[in-house]
Design a protein around this motif. Structure first.
Motif, PDB file in Angstrom:
ATOM      1  N   MET A 103     -33.281  -3.213  16.486  1.00  0.00           N
ATOM      2  CA  MET A 103     -34.105  -4.063  15.625  1.00  0.00           C
ATOM      3  C   MET A 103     -33.728  -3.859  14.157  1.00  0.00           C
ATOM      4  SD  MET A 103     -36.494  -6.145  14.755  1.00  0.00           S
ATOM      5  CE  MET A 103     -37.663  -6.506  16.047  1.00  0.00           C
ATOM      6  N   LEU A 104     -33.483  -2.604  13.771  1.00  0.00           N
ATOM      7  CA  LEU A 104     -33.090  -2.322  12.390  1.00  0.00           C
ATOM      8  C   LEU A 104     -31.754  -2.982  12.052  1.00  0.00           C
ATOM      9  CD1 LEU A 104     -34.109   1.447  12.124  1.00  0.00           C
ATOM     10  CD2 LEU A 104     -35.240  -0.500  11.052  1.00  0.00           C
ATOM     11  N   LYS A 105     -30.798  -2.937  13.022  1.00  0.00           N
ATOM     12  CA  LYS A 105     -29.509  -3.605  12.803  1.00  0.00           C
ATOM     13  C   LYS A 105     -29.714  -5.112  12.650  1.00  0.00           C
ATOM     14  CE  LYS A 105     -26.804  -0.292  15.528  1.00  0.00           C
ATOM     15  NZ  LYS A 105     -26.024  -0.114  16.785  1.00  0.00           N
ATOM     16  N   LEU A 106     -30.555  -5.670  13.501  1.00  0.00           N
ATOM     17  CA  LEU A 106     -30.821  -7.109  13.459  1.00  0.00           C
ATOM     18  C   LEU A 106     -31.404  -7.513  12.112  1.00  0.00           C
ATOM     19  CD1 LEU A 106     -31.240  -9.942  14.741  1.00  0.00           C
ATOM     20  CD2 LEU A 106     -33.447  -9.110  15.573  1.00  0.00           C
ATOM     21  N   LEU A 107     -32.427  -6.792  11.654  1.00  0.00           N
ATOM     22  CA  LEU A 107     -33.074  -7.157  10.397  1.00  0.00           C
ATOM     23  C   LEU A 107     -32.123  -7.018   9.209  1.00  0.00           C
ATOM     24  CD1 LEU A 107     -36.656  -5.626  10.817  1.00  0.00           C
ATOM     25  CD2 LEU A 107     -35.911  -7.989  11.152  1.00  0.00           C
ATOM     26  N   LYS A 108     -31.239  -6.027   9.267  1.00  0.00           N
ATOM     27  CA  LYS A 108     -30.247  -5.874   8.198  1.00  0.00           C
ATOM     28  C   LYS A 108     -29.314  -7.083   8.153  1.00  0.00           C
ATOM     29  CE  LYS A 108     -26.694  -2.714   6.468  1.00  0.00           C
ATOM     30  NZ  LYS A 108     -25.945  -1.447   6.718  1.00  0.00           N
ATOM     31  N   ASP A 109     -28.888  -7.547   9.338  1.00  0.00           N
ATOM     32  CA  ASP A 109     -28.004  -8.718   9.404  1.00  0.00           C
ATOM     33  C   ASP A 109     -28.732  -9.997   9.021  1.00  0.00           C
ATOM     34  OD1 ASP A 109     -25.959  -7.081  10.163  1.00  0.00           O
ATOM     35  OD2 ASP A 109     -26.080  -7.540  12.305  1.00  0.00           O
ATOM     36  N   VAL A 110     -30.014 -10.087   9.380  1.00  0.00           N
ATOM     37  CA  VAL A 110     -30.820 -11.252   8.989  1.00  0.00           C
ATOM     38  C   VAL A 110     -30.952 -11.310   7.470  1.00  0.00           C
ATOM     39  CG1 VAL A 110     -33.152 -12.237   9.020  1.00  0.00           C
ATOM     40  CG2 VAL A 110     -32.096 -11.489  11.148  1.00  0.00           C
ATOM     41  N   GLU A 111     -31.156 -10.152   6.846  1.00  0.00           N
ATOM     42  CA  GLU A 111     -31.256 -10.094   5.386  1.00  0.00           C
ATOM     43  C   GLU A 111     -29.974 -10.581   4.716  1.00  0.00           C
ATOM     44  OE1 GLU A 111     -34.202  -6.710   3.775  1.00  0.00           O
ATOM     45  OE2 GLU A 111     -32.614  -5.917   5.045  1.00  0.00           O
ATOM     46  N   GLN A 112     -28.849 -10.421   5.385  1.00  0.00           N
ATOM     47  CA  GLN A 112     -27.559 -10.846   4.829  1.00  0.00           C
ATOM     48  C   GLN A 112     -27.221 -12.286   5.199  1.00  0.00           C
ATOM     49  OE1 GLN A 112     -24.688  -7.943   6.107  1.00  0.00           O
ATOM     50  NE2 GLN A 112     -25.606  -6.293   4.892  1.00  0.00           N
ATOM     51  N   ASN A 113     -28.235 -13.007   5.736  1.00  0.00           N
ATOM     52  CA  ASN A 113     -28.086 -14.434   6.046  1.00  0.00           C
ATOM     53  C   ASN A 113     -26.956 -14.718   7.035  1.00  0.00           C
ATOM     54  OD1 ASN A 113     -30.126 -15.617   4.156  1.00  0.00           O
ATOM     55  ND2 ASN A 113     -28.798 -14.636   2.635  1.00  0.00           N
ATOM     56  N   LEU A 114     -26.831 -13.856   8.046  1.00  0.00           N
ATOM     57  CA  LEU A 114     -25.765 -14.055   9.028  1.00  0.00           C
ATOM     58  C   LEU A 114     -26.140 -15.084  10.097  1.00  0.00           C
ATOM     59  CD1 LEU A 114     -24.412 -10.435   9.652  1.00  0.00           C
ATOM     60  CD2 LEU A 114     -23.661 -12.139   7.988  1.00  0.00           C
ATOM     61  N   TYR A 115     -27.441 -15.378  10.230  1.00  0.00           N
ATOM     62  CA  TYR A 115     -27.880 -16.261  11.308  1.00  0.00           C
ATOM     63  C   TYR A 115     -28.815 -17.365  10.805  1.00  0.00           C
ATOM     64  CZ  TYR A 115     -26.260 -12.158  13.831  1.00  0.00           C
ATOM     65  OH  TYR A 115     -25.504 -11.116  14.278  1.00  0.00           O
TER      66      TYR A 115
ATOM     67  N   LEU B 204     -24.237 -22.872  21.177  1.00  0.00           N
ATOM     68  CA  LEU B 204     -24.472 -22.066  19.982  1.00  0.00           C
ATOM     69  C   LEU B 204     -23.555 -20.840  19.959  1.00  0.00           C
ATOM     70  CD1 LEU B 204     -28.381 -22.057  20.072  1.00  0.00           C
ATOM     71  CD2 LEU B 204     -26.932 -23.514  18.656  1.00  0.00           C
ATOM     72  N   LYS B 205     -23.232 -20.391  18.760  1.00  0.00           N
ATOM     73  CA  LYS B 205     -22.546 -19.110  18.595  1.00  0.00           C
ATOM     74  C   LYS B 205     -23.620 -18.028  18.524  1.00  0.00           C
ATOM     75  CE  LYS B 205     -18.536 -20.912  16.062  1.00  0.00           C
ATOM     76  NZ  LYS B 205     -17.757 -20.831  14.808  1.00  0.00           N
ATOM     77  N   TYR B 206     -23.320 -16.836  19.094  1.00  0.00           N
ATOM     78  CA  TYR B 206     -24.386 -15.839  19.176  1.00  0.00           C
ATOM     79  C   TYR B 206     -23.839 -14.414  19.156  1.00  0.00           C
ATOM     80  CZ  TYR B 206     -22.973 -15.117  24.025  1.00  0.00           C
ATOM     81  OH  TYR B 206     -22.254 -14.812  25.155  1.00  0.00           O
ATOM     82  N   LYS B 207     -24.757 -13.495  18.866  1.00  0.00           N
ATOM     83  CA  LYS B 207     -24.501 -12.058  18.991  1.00  0.00           C
ATOM     84  C   LYS B 207     -25.757 -11.446  19.605  1.00  0.00           C
ATOM     85  CE  LYS B 207     -23.486  -7.809  16.432  1.00  0.00           C
ATOM     86  NZ  LYS B 207     -23.212  -7.197  15.117  1.00  0.00           N
ATOM     87  N   ILE B 208     -25.563 -10.488  20.529  1.00  0.00           N
ATOM     88  CA  ILE B 208     -26.692  -9.902  21.249  1.00  0.00           C
ATOM     89  C   ILE B 208     -27.066  -8.536  20.669  1.00  0.00           C
ATOM     90  CG2 ILE B 208     -27.479  -8.974  23.467  1.00  0.00           C
ATOM     91  CD1 ILE B 208     -25.861 -11.066  24.880  1.00  0.00           C
ATOM     92  N   TYR B 209     -28.355  -8.330  20.470  1.00  0.00           N
ATOM     93  CA  TYR B 209     -28.923  -7.041  20.085  1.00  0.00           C
ATOM     94  C   TYR B 209     -29.837  -6.625  21.236  1.00  0.00           C
ATOM     95  CZ  TYR B 209     -27.385  -8.422  15.405  1.00  0.00           C
ATOM     96  OH  TYR B 209     -26.640  -8.828  14.321  1.00  0.00           O
ATOM     97  N   LYS B 210     -29.478  -5.551  21.920  1.00  0.00           N
ATOM     98  CA  LYS B 210     -30.187  -5.187  23.148  1.00  0.00           C
ATOM     99  C   LYS B 210     -30.632  -3.734  23.080  1.00  0.00           C
ATOM    100  CE  LYS B 210     -27.902  -6.281  26.818  1.00  0.00           C
ATOM    101  NZ  LYS B 210     -26.964  -6.254  27.982  1.00  0.00           N
ATOM    102  N   GLU B 211     -31.899  -3.477  23.406  1.00  0.00           N
ATOM    103  CA  GLU B 211     -32.361  -2.086  23.432  1.00  0.00           C
ATOM    104  C   GLU B 211     -33.481  -1.900  24.447  1.00  0.00           C
ATOM    105  OE1 GLU B 211     -33.711  -0.889  19.624  1.00  0.00           O
ATOM    106  OE2 GLU B 211     -34.935  -2.660  19.320  1.00  0.00           O
TER     107      GLU B 211
ATOM    108  N   TYR C 154     -32.167 -11.302  20.543  1.00  0.00           N
ATOM    109  CA  TYR C 154     -32.789  -9.971  20.549  1.00  0.00           C
ATOM    110  C   TYR C 154     -33.468  -9.760  21.901  1.00  0.00           C
ATOM    111  CZ  TYR C 154     -35.591  -5.898  19.439  1.00  0.00           C
ATOM    112  OH  TYR C 154     -36.147  -4.638  19.458  1.00  0.00           O
ATOM    113  N   LEU C 155     -33.029  -8.707  22.595  1.00  0.00           N
ATOM    114  CA  LEU C 155     -33.576  -8.366  23.909  1.00  0.00           C
ATOM    115  C   LEU C 155     -34.186  -6.973  23.849  1.00  0.00           C
ATOM    116  CD1 LEU C 155     -30.494  -9.576  25.909  1.00  0.00           C
ATOM    117  CD2 LEU C 155     -32.774 -10.511  26.245  1.00  0.00           C
ATOM    118  N   ARG C 156     -35.402  -6.853  24.351  1.00  0.00           N
ATOM    119  CA  ARG C 156     -36.049  -5.538  24.379  1.00  0.00           C
ATOM    120  C   ARG C 156     -36.862  -5.392  25.648  1.00  0.00           C
ATOM    121  NH1 ARG C 156     -40.971  -3.385  23.206  1.00  0.00           N
ATOM    122  NH2 ARG C 156     -41.791  -5.364  22.448  1.00  0.00           N
TER     123      ARG C 156
END
Length: 502
Positions: free
Chosen positions: A62-74, A42-49, A11-13
Motif C-alpha cells: 500500500m505504501l508503494k502504491l501511494l508513493k506511485d500515485v503521488e507521482q501521478n503514475l496512474y 488497459l495498461k496495469y501494474k499489480i500491487y499484491k499483499e 491493488y489486491l489485499r
C-alpha cells in the motif's frame, strides 16, 4: 468506463484470516480484476499483499502504491471494493483522500463504480463508505475474537502457529503431532531433565544434527527454553495470556503485558499431551535454579552498559563486581549455532575507561577543526539555488504533462509527441541530477553544524566524569549521546579496543 483512463494500478489485499484453506481469495480477486483489464484494454501494474492490518503504514505494498500515485503514475486504482483499499482510522482515511485528491487519481471497481475524491459531493459519500468499512472491520475482529475464545474453551487451537512439535489440523481445528519432530522433542526433554545440559548446548546439538524449528530456523537457547516450558505440551489450551500491542506503527497502543493467570482461558485440549505434570515442574525448577542472580547485580547499570560489545561475536558484554570493589567486564560466553562458546576474555573496566578518554580527546579536537571550517560555509546560497532549480524542474515536468494532454486531446501526433518528449526527458533528468548534487552539498554543511551538538555532548560528559557525586546511570545516559559502540577483543594479554563515536 471513462475513455481517459489508460494506466491503472491493481491493488489486491487478503487478510490472513480470510480463507479456510479451501479457496484462494487473492487469486479469485486477481482473476476478476485482470478480466476487467483485458476487457477495457488497459495498461496495469499489480500491487499484491497478504496482511490483516487496518493501518496503512503496516502494509508495504500500500505504501508503494501511494508513493506511485503521488507521482501521478496512474489514472486510476482498480480494486474489488473500496474496503480492500482502506479500513483504517480517520487519520489514514484523510491521508488516502488527500493523496488521491491532489494527484487527481480515481478509484474504480469491476462493477464500474467510480470514487472521485475531487468531487465534493461524492467525496462525502466516499468518506462515509470508508467509515462504514472501518466499522465493519472492527465488528469482524470482535466476532473473530469471540469465536477464538469460544474455540479455546472447547479445547480447540486458536492461537496461530502451534508450539513444536505440534501442527495445526485445519479440518478438525485441533493439534496433531508431527511424529518425526516428536522424536526431537523427546530428545530435547531428555537432554535437559536427565542429562542436565544447559539450553545453549541443547540448541547446539540440535543444529549439529540438522534439526529445525517449526519455522524452519536454527535453534537458540531461548527457543529451546520456550518449547520446554510451554504448557500446551501438558494437553491444555491457553488463550488470552497477554493484553496490548507492541506494533511499531501503533505508538499510542498499550504495550504488551502479561495478564494475571486468573484472567487466562485454560481448558483441557483435544490434543495428545507430550509431557507429564511431574516433568513440567521439574523443567521449571531447573530453570528457576539457574535464574538466581546475586542481589547486588540485579540493577547493574554501568557507565558502558549497552555500549560495550564483543569484538569477536559482536554480542553485548556485561559487567561484574570483584571482591576488591573494582568492576570487571565478564568473559563472553555467547555460543554459535552449534554451541561453540566465544570465550573472548574480559578485563578490568579501568583499561577501557583510559582508552575512552584518550580517544575522546582526539575526537573532540577533530570536531573543533571541523567546526572552524564549517564557520566559513553557509548553505543559504545553496538553498536559494536549490529553490530556483526546483522551479525549473517543475516547469519542465508541467510542460511534459501539457504535451501528454495535447496528445490525448488529438492536437498532437504520436511522432510529434515522441520527438518533443525525447528532447525534454534528458533535460529533466539532468536537472534532477543538479538538484541531487546541491542537496548533497547542503547535507555536508548541515552535518558539520551537527558537530556543535556533539561538542556540547562531549563537554557535558567530561564535566560529569569529573564530578564525584554523579551516578553511573547518569554517566551512562550521557555516554550514549556521544558513543555508538565499543568493541573489545582480548587474546591473552593482547587487548584491542575499538571505539565508535556518534
Amino acid at each position: 468506463m471513462d475513455t481517459n483512463i489508460k494506466e491503472v494500478a491493481i491493488y489486491l489485499r487478503k487478510s490472513r484470516d480470510e480463507t479456510d484453506g479451501k479457496e484462494d481469495v487473492l487469486a479469485k480477486h486477481e482473476s476478476l480484476l485482470l478480466e476487467y483489464i483485458s476487457k477495457n484494454k488497459l495498461k496495469y501494474k499489480i500491487y499484491k499483499e497478504i496482511g490483516s492490518s487496518e493501518y496503512i503504514d503496516s502494509r508495504p505494498e500500500m505504501l508503494k502504491l501511494l508513493k506511485d500515485v503521488e507521482q501521478n503514475l496512474y489514472d486510476a486504482v482498480l480494486v474489488v471494493d473500496l474496503d480492500r483499499l482502506i479500513r483504517g482510522d480517520l487519520e489514514d482515511m484523510g491521508r488516502l483522500s488527500r493523496i488521491f485528491r491532489e494527484s487527481k487519481t480515481i478509484v474504480i471497481t469491476p462493477t464500474n463504480k467510480v470514487y472521485n475524491f475531487n468531487d465534493d459531493e461524492q467525496s462525502l459519500i466516499n468518506n462515509f463508505e470508508m467509515i462504514f468499512a472501518n466499522h465493519e472491520y472492527k465488528m469482524i475482529k470482535k466476532r473473530m475474537l469471540r469465536g477464538k475464545k469460544q474455540g479455546a474453551k472447547a479445547g480447540k487451537w486458536t492461537n496461530g502457529t502451534p508450539p513444536y512439535p505440534y501442527v495445526y489440523n485445519r479440518i478438525t481445528r485441533e493439534l496433531d503431532i508431527d511424529s518425526e519432530n516428536a522424536i526431537v522433542y523427546n530428545l530435547m526433554k531428555k537432554m535437559f531433565i536427565e542429562d542436565m545440559k544447559p539450553t545453549y548446548e541443547i540448541a547446539g546439538e540440535l543444529n549439529k544434527l540438522g534439526f529445525k524449528t517449526n519455522r524452519n530456523a536454527d535453534w537458540h537457547e531461548n527457543s529451546v527454553r520456550r518449547v520446554l516450558t510451554n504448557e500446551v505440551h501438558l494437553g491444555v489450551i491457553i488463550y488470552g495470556k497477554t493484553t496490548g500491542s507492541n506494533h511499531k506503527n501503533k505508538p499510542n497502543a498499550n504495550r504488551v503485558q502479561l495478564k494475571e493467570r486468573t484472567d487466562w482461558i485454560v481448558a483441557n485440549g483435544s490434543h495428545q499431551p507430550l509431557k507429564t505434570e511431574e516433568e513440567h515442574h521439574r523443567i521449571l525448577a531447573i530453570i528457576e535454579s539457574k535464574r538466581i542472580v546475586p542481589k547486588g547485580t540485579r540493577t547493574n547499570i554501568q557507565v558502558l552498559s549497552k555500549l560495550l560489545y564483543c569484538g569477536k561475536c559482536k554480542g553485548s558484554m556485561s559487567f561484574t563486581y570483584k571482591p576488591n570493589g573494582k568492576t570487571h567486564v565478564k568473559t563472553c560466553w555467547k555460543g554459535d549455532r552449534v554451541g561453540n562458546r566465544c570465550k573472548n576474555r574480559g578485563m578490568t573496566v579501568e583499561i577501557i575507561y583510559a582508552q575512552l578518554m584518550f580517544d575522546l580527546e582526539q575526537y573532540e579536537q577533530q570536531l573543533l577543526n571541523s567546526e572552524l571550517k564549517s564557520q566559513q560555509n553557509d548553505n543559504s546560497t545553496f538553498q536559494l539555488v536549490l529553490k530556483n532549480k526546483q522551479k525549473e524542474l517543475n516547469r519542465m515536468e508541467a510542460g511534459l504533462e501539457r504535451l501528454m494532454d495535447l496528445y490525448i486531446e488529438g492536437l498532437l501526433e504520436k511522432d510529434q509527441l515522441k520527438a518533443k518528449t525525447d528532447k525534454l526527458k534528458p533535460q529533466i533528468q539532468a536537472k534532477k541530477e543538479e538538484i541531487r548534487s546541491i542537496e548533497r552539498s547542503i547535507a555536508v554543511v548541515d552535518n558539520e553544524r551537527n558537530d556543535e551538538d556533539r561538542l556540547q555532548a562531549i563537554k557535558q560528559f567530561k564535566e560529569a566524569w569529573n564530578t564525584d557525586d554523579i551516578s553511573r546511570k547518569e554517566l551512562n545516559t550521557l555516554a550514549k549521546k556521544i558513543i555508538d559502540r565499543i568493541e573489545l577483543i582480548r587474546v591473552e594479554d593482547l587487548v584491542e579496543i575499538k571505539i565508535n563515536f556518534l
